[in-house]
Design an enzyme around this catalytic site. Structure first.
Site, PDB file in Angstrom:
ATOM      1  N   ASP A 195       0.973  -1.339  -0.066  1.00 36.97           N
ATOM      2  CA  ASP A 195       0.135  -0.044  -0.015  1.00 36.97           C
ATOM      3  C   ASP A 195       0.949   1.301   0.134  1.00 36.97           C
ATOM      4  OD1 ASP A 195      -2.116   1.789   0.372  1.00 36.97           O
ATOM      5  OD2 ASP A 195      -2.933   0.719   2.013  1.00 36.97           O
ATOM      6  N   PHE A 227     -11.416  -0.200  -0.335  1.00 37.11           N
ATOM      7  CA  PHE A 227     -11.182  -0.706   0.962  1.00 37.11           C
ATOM      8  C   PHE A 227     -11.545  -2.228   0.780  1.00 37.11           C
ATOM      9  CE2 PHE A 227     -11.037   0.413   5.510  1.00 37.11           C
ATOM     10  CZ  PHE A 227     -10.691  -0.846   5.826  1.00 37.11           C
TER      11      PHE A 227
HETATM   12  C1  PRP Z   1      -1.089  -4.555   6.120  1.00 39.06           C
HETATM   13  C2  PRP Z   1      -0.596  -5.330   5.009  1.00 39.06           C
HETATM   14  C3  PRP Z   1       0.990  -4.976   5.119  1.00 39.06           C
HETATM   15  C4  PRP Z   1       0.689  -3.647   5.196  1.00 39.06           C
HETATM   16  C5  PRP Z   1       0.963  -2.559   3.989  1.00 39.06           C
HETATM   17  O1  PRP Z   1      -0.960  -4.878   7.550  1.00 39.06           O
HETATM   18  O2  PRP Z   1      -0.596  -6.630   5.550  1.00 39.06           O
HETATM   19  O3  PRP Z   1       1.495  -5.722   6.091  1.00 39.06           O
HETATM   20  O4  PRP Z   1      -0.767  -3.087   5.799  1.00 39.06           O
HETATM   21  O5  PRP Z   1       0.429  -1.443   4.047  1.00 39.06           O
HETATM   22  P1  PRP Z   1       1.763  -0.389   3.762  1.00 39.06           P
HETATM   23  O6  PRP Z   1       2.252  -0.681   2.555  1.00 39.06           O
HETATM   24  O7  PRP Z   1       0.910   0.936   3.844  1.00 39.06           O
HETATM   25  O8  PRP Z   1       2.664  -0.411   4.860  1.00 39.06           O
HETATM   26  P2  PRP Z   1      -1.590  -4.549   8.805  1.00 39.06           P
HETATM   27  O9  PRP Z   1      -0.829  -3.373   9.426  1.00 39.06           O
HETATM   28  O10 PRP Z   1      -3.008  -4.004   8.434  1.00 39.06           O
HETATM   29  O11 PRP Z   1      -1.590  -5.799   9.566  1.00 39.06           O
HETATM   30  P3  PRP Z   1      -2.122  -7.115   9.297  1.00 39.06           P
HETATM   31  O12 PRP Z   1      -1.212  -7.862   8.361  1.00 39.06           O
HETATM   32  O13 PRP Z   1      -2.228  -7.716  10.660  1.00 39.06           O
HETATM   33  O14 PRP Z   1      -3.604  -6.952   8.717  1.00 39.06           O
END
Ligand code: PRP
Length: 183
Positions: free
Chosen positions: A105, A154
């Protein structure tokens, strides 16, 4: 219909579409990795389902590790700060790593992790993400293997959550706005 399906506005990728894409991705990765004794590292929690499928789609001799990070932010975005809450359990000096993510992301998480693994002595660090949302990128980082490029919506399911729920949906869908309204 399960009880979670009513919270979904539309299905972006069905269970069958995901399976087909992972088969192709696994075959592509096999060609690159077959002589590299790769170590697959899954980033918990979101990537746990994708990890299970991609390692079986890529039949190289390999081993697996898990790392957990917490990124500061809210349900909609992460900030730059990333903290390791569970580290890998082995020496990675000289290893060819493939980091497995559910979504790329802002790039904060993978930017941090790639640097971290290089500092620990990895020979190479490749990134495999099921979903890529390039429109939201804040850090200069890109994946080597991408399942699908997604719009800025989302998305939940197949590991991806909203407030820790919906990870066990077998498909990837867009959450209805009323579910997260008021955030
Ligand atoms: C989500 C996803 C990635 C990160 C990506 O994890 O799994 O690890 O966000 O986002 P970024 O590129 O903006 O850093 P999240 O923090 O939601 O935790 P999760 O894996 O436990 O769902």
């Amino acid at each position: 219909m399960g009880m979670m399906d009513q919270d979904i506005l539309k299905v972006l990728y069905s269970e069958e579409q995901i399976a087909q894409r992972i088969r192709d991705l696994g075959a592509e990765m096999y060609e690159d990795l077959k002589d590299k004794d790769p170590l697959f590292i899954s980033v918990l929690r979101g990537a746990f389902i994708f990890m299970a499928d991609i390692v079986r789609a890529c039949q190289v001799k390999s081993d697996v590790e898990f790392i957990a990070v917490s990124s500061y932010g809210n349900a909609f975005s992460t900030t730059g700060a990333v903290k390791i809450t569970h580290d890998i359990q082995q020496d990675i000096t000289g290893r060819n790593l493939v980091v497995i993510e559910d979504i790329l992301d802002s790039g904060n998480t993978l930017h941090f992790l790639k640097q971290y693994f290089i500092t620990k002595g990895a020979a190479s660090v490749s990134i495999c993400t099921l979903l890529d949302k390039p429109s939201r990128r804040a850090k200069a980082i890109q994946a080597d293997y991408i399942g699908f490029v997604v719009p800025d919506e989302f998305v939940v399911g197949y590991g991806l959550d909203y407030c820790q729920k919906y990870r066990n949906l077998p498909y990837i869908g867009v959450l209805k706005p009323e579910v997260y309204q008021g955030e």
